[in-house]
Write an enzyme that holds these catalytic residues in place. Sequence first.
Site, PDB file in Angstrom:
ATOM      1  N   ASN A 145      -4.153 -10.485   5.460  1.00  0.00           N
ATOM      2  CA  ASN A 145      -3.942  -9.204   6.157  1.00  0.00           C
ATOM      3  C   ASN A 145      -5.204  -8.592   6.750  1.00  0.00           C
ATOM      4  OD1 ASN A 145      -1.507  -9.762   4.970  1.00  0.00           O
ATOM      5  ND2 ASN A 145      -1.160  -7.705   4.170  1.00  0.00           N
TER       6      ASN A 145
ATOM      7  N   THR B 299       0.842  -1.190   0.000  1.00  0.00           N
ATOM      8  CA  THR B 299       0.000   0.000   0.000  1.00  0.00           C
ATOM      9  C   THR B 299       0.881   1.247   0.000  1.00  0.00           C
ATOM     10  OG1 THR B 299      -1.770  -1.143   1.159  1.00  0.00           O
ATOM     11  CG2 THR B 299      -1.765   1.254   1.306  1.00  0.00           C
TER      12      THR B 299
ATOM     13  N   TYR C  98      -8.354  -8.263   5.519  1.00  0.00           N
ATOM     14  CA  TYR C  98      -9.331  -7.574   4.680  1.00  0.00           C
ATOM     15  C   TYR C  98     -10.525  -8.498   4.390  1.00  0.00           C
ATOM     16  CZ  TYR C  98      -5.583  -4.263   4.653  1.00  0.00           C
ATOM     17  OH  TYR C  98      -4.615  -3.388   5.080  1.00  0.00           O
TER      18      TYR C  98
ATOM     19  N   HIS D 124      -6.819 -10.606  -2.727  1.00  0.00           N
ATOM     20  CA  HIS D 124      -6.172 -10.354  -1.430  1.00  0.00           C
ATOM     21  C   HIS D 124      -7.018 -10.969  -0.319  1.00  0.00           C
ATOM     22  CE1 HIS D 124      -3.594  -8.770   1.489  1.00  0.00           C
ATOM     23  NE2 HIS D 124      -3.735  -7.471   1.326  1.00  0.00           N
TER      24      HIS D 124
ATOM     25  N   ASN E 295      -4.585  -6.361  11.531  1.00  0.00           N
ATOM     26  CA  ASN E 295      -5.993  -5.950  11.456  1.00  0.00           C
ATOM     27  C   ASN E 295      -6.907  -6.849  12.289  1.00  0.00           C
ATOM     28  OD1 ASN E 295      -5.870  -3.559   9.921  1.00  0.00           O
ATOM     29  ND2 ASN E 295      -5.720  -4.712   8.008  1.00  0.00           N
TER      30      ASN E 295
END
Length: 357
Positions: free
Chosen positions: A177, A25, A179, A174, A234
């Site tokens: 992580n 990112t 998400y 993705h 996260n």
Amino acid sequence: MSILYSPATLGPLKLQNHLVMAPMTRNRATGNVPNELIAEYYGQRSSAGLIVTEGTSPSPNGLGYPRIPGIFSAEQVEGWRKVVAAAHAGGAKFFIQLMHTGRIGHPLNLPTGGRVLGPSAIAAAGEIYTDAEGMKPHPTPEPMTDADIKTAIAEFGTAARNAVAAGADGVELHAANGYLLEQFIRPSSNQRTDSYGGSIENRARFVLEAAKAAIAAIGADKVGIRLSPYGVFNDMPDYPEMASDYAYLAAKLNELGLVYVHLVDHSPMGAPEVPAAIKQTIRKEFKRSLILSGGYDAQRAEKELEDKACDLVAVGRPFLSNPDLVSRWKSGAALNEIDFGTFYTPGQKGFTDYPSV
């Protein structure tokens, strides 16, 4: 270093080496549209065999961070066309990573009409940055309805089609992580009681249906996926069935025929180490290409390739601060010092101004 710098294959693709630029990112897409600066950035790093882009949203609802790109509008597709051309000019193959942030977002970061969605109404611990008001607590997401789920799955298919229309060689889903895709996999964030919650067969359903949608749009040879078992980023805590859940997922992904699994180990950044056993299990269950990432230098990358632990090796931060990383590693040249303060700031500083040798 006979393997790392030698040509490689990824499904039908011929890569100029075994080195992958990992997705990172960077928050430079003003208005959520890829621009000339982003094209320059990837063009500078196009000596990689494969570039996997920063997380790119398939939906207005997935733009949870400031200034991240999307690939759901005509303007975004046109922006990506210039980026892909710059990467291809240097010889790299190019996959756009499809990242729906799900509950990791904030209304202040979303466009008008955007919604913070998740599998269940469970807020992630911690805070998220907004350009408008600085750090804010993670909001409680709206639990996705059946209609929301169908829409999101269709958006992954449309985004894959848009990526190929922009010239990309494929997409990476993705599912790591913390998400949206991983939010469905993990029982801490998914406490649904319908066919998308409970057993791993149900919790994996959304991920597999998103993969099927992408495959239907562009073909399995153009679809990869990123996984982060034992990743805690996260608010994704460990749980007892982790190993068996990801073994099940790997087997199901193999049945779909995806071109690769990209397995990330966040232990170099302080997360628990991904046990060797789970890497070996995924290697056994998934028969196509395996990409490993997580704190690699050239020597360790070469050793993993020699040992056939993986087919390609992905690196992130070394590519961020060294646009000519391949030639530096080959020659043994010193690496640039990394500027952590400009990872996510707008503009060229810490983005396109790192020098080449």
